[in-house]
Design an enzyme around this catalytic site. Structure first.
Site, mmCIF file in Angstrom:
data_model
loop_
_atom_site.group_PDB
_atom_site.id
_atom_site.type_symbol
_atom_site.label_atom_id
_atom_site.label_comp_id
_atom_site.label_asym_id
_atom_site.label_seq_id
_atom_site.Cartn_x
_atom_site.Cartn_y
_atom_site.Cartn_z
ATOM 1 N N LYS A 13 0.824 -1.217 0.000
ATOM 2 C CA LYS A 13 0.000 0.000 0.000
ATOM 3 C C LYS A 13 0.858 1.268 0.000
ATOM 4 C CE LYS A 13 -2.267 -0.583 3.867
ATOM 5 N NZ LYS A 13 -1.836 -1.928 4.236
ATOM 6 N N ARG A 88 -9.529 2.320 9.059
ATOM 7 C CA ARG A 88 -9.261 0.906 9.328
ATOM 8 C C ARG A 88 -10.314 0.281 10.233
ATOM 9 N NH1 ARG A 88 -3.054 1.389 8.821
ATOM 10 N NH2 ARG A 88 -2.294 -0.735 8.902
ATOM 11 N N ARG A 127 11.044 -7.761 4.761
ATOM 12 C CA ARG A 127 11.162 -6.322 5.020
ATOM 13 C C ARG A 127 11.697 -6.070 6.429
ATOM 14 N NH1 ARG A 127 5.857 -2.586 4.480
ATOM 15 N NH2 ARG A 127 5.465 -3.237 6.602
ATOM 16 N N ARG A 133 11.815 -2.513 10.946
ATOM 17 C CA ARG A 133 10.668 -1.863 11.585
ATOM 18 C C ARG A 133 10.309 -2.601 12.870
ATOM 19 N NH1 ARG A 133 5.654 -0.233 7.718
ATOM 20 N NH2 ARG A 133 4.580 -1.259 9.432
ATOM 21 N N ARG A 144 -1.040 -8.498 13.242
ATOM 22 C CA ARG A 144 -1.516 -7.452 12.316
ATOM 23 C C ARG A 144 -2.459 -8.035 11.274
ATOM 24 N NH1 ARG A 144 3.929 -5.257 10.540
ATOM 25 N NH2 ARG A 144 2.818 -4.067 8.978
HETATM 26 P P1 AMP Z 1 0.864 0.857 8.477
HETATM 27 O O1 AMP Z 1 2.169 1.494 8.157
HETATM 28 O O2 AMP Z 1 -0.273 1.485 7.742
HETATM 29 O O3 AMP Z 1 0.881 -0.638 8.361
HETATM 30 O O4 AMP Z 1 0.577 1.169 10.041
HETATM 31 C C1 AMP Z 1 1.452 0.732 11.050
HETATM 32 C C2 AMP Z 1 0.745 0.703 12.388
HETATM 33 O O5 AMP Z 1 0.285 2.009 12.735
HETATM 34 C C3 AMP Z 1 -0.492 -0.172 12.447
HETATM 35 O O6 AMP Z 1 -0.176 -1.532 12.680
HETATM 36 C C4 AMP Z 1 -1.236 0.457 13.636
HETATM 37 O O7 AMP Z 1 -0.640 0.111 14.869
HETATM 38 C C5 AMP Z 1 -0.970 1.936 13.406
HETATM 39 N N1 AMP Z 1 -1.997 2.531 12.518
HETATM 40 C C6 AMP Z 1 -1.804 3.029 11.265
HETATM 41 N N2 AMP Z 1 -2.951 3.481 10.754
HETATM 42 C C7 AMP Z 1 -3.909 3.255 11.685
HETATM 43 C C8 AMP Z 1 -5.306 3.464 11.738
HETATM 44 N N3 AMP Z 1 -5.977 4.009 10.707
HETATM 45 N N4 AMP Z 1 -5.964 3.100 12.867
HETATM 46 C C9 AMP Z 1 -5.322 2.568 13.914
HETATM 47 N N5 AMP Z 1 -4.006 2.303 13.924
HETATM 48 C C10 AMP Z 1 -3.296 2.644 12.824
#
Ligand code: AMP
Length: 190
Positions: A13, A88, A127, A133, A144
């Site tokens: 994404k 989300r 990754r 990360r 996740r």
């Molecule tokens: P991502 O980089 O989009 O995979 O986001 C990494 C982490 O950030 C996720 O696993 C959540 O812990 C937090 N996070 C990102 N976006 C959201 C969201 N819209 N709602 C809640 N937690 C989020």
């Protein structure tokens, strides 16, 4: 152009969001990136969300919604945006709907990147080795995926019912998937 990009963890994404946003001349807004920057800089928000992210859970809606609404109010987002990783949860969908109604704007399309989850887990583990990360380890990755399947995957049906969903095969090279997305969007928005 106001777009969402959705899909399971590891489907690419973030990478696609940046390319697509550039293509349409709008900012890519990633809640994950915003949270990671705060964690890195040890801001009060970062300290609050670090543990949640490390465990692969979701940051509470109130926090996430207000961060997104603030970001959408920035001048560079006035003409459009691509939201990566938001909404989300059903609560976030409702919050975004309210914000759009308040500003008299609407989503043009929701890109859904589709892929089987087994190869994605492998991709995330790789990754983890390259980027290190904090939320890329086997246990967190499984969590996740689980949280995504429970809380976020059902939102695709909501956007499908609204006629906004554009499904794209997420497996392939970066350029290949990017070309599929722009072709699907151009066909839809023409
Ligand atoms: P991502 O980089 O989009 O995979 O986001 C990494 C982490 O950030 C996720 O696993 C959540 O812990 C937090 N996070 C990102 N976006 C959201 C969201 N819209 N709602 C809640 N937690 C989020």
């Amino acid at each position: 152009m106001r777009l969402l990009i959705m899909g399971p963890p590891g489907v690419g994404k973030g990478t696609q969001a940046k390319g697509i946003a550039e293509h349409y001349g709008v900012p890519a807004i990633s809640t994950g990136d915003i949270f990671r920057a705060n964690v890195k800089n040890k801001t009060p928000l970062g300290l609050e969300v670090a543990r949640i992210m490390e465990e692969g859970g979701y940051v509470p809606d109130e926090i996430t919604d207000s961060i997104v609404n603030d970001r959408l109010a920035a001048p560079d987002a006035a003409g459009g945006w691509l939201l990566d990783g938001y909404p989300r949860t059903p609560g976030q969908v409702a919050s975004l709907d309210a914000e759009l109604a308040r500003t008299g704007t609407a989503i043009d399309a929701v890109i859904s990147l589709v892929a089987d989850q087994a190869p994605l887990i492998e991709r995330l583990l790789k990754r983890a080795q390259i980027e290190g990360r904090a939320d890329d380890n086997a246990e967190t990755i499984a969590r996740r995926m689980e949280v995504y399947n429970e809380a976020t995957d059902p939102l695709l049906a909501t956007y499908r019912e609204r006629g906004l969903l554009v499904e794209v095969d997420g497996i392939g090279g970066i350029e290949e998937v990017a070309a599929r997305i722009t072709a699907a969007l151009d066909a839809r928005l023409a």
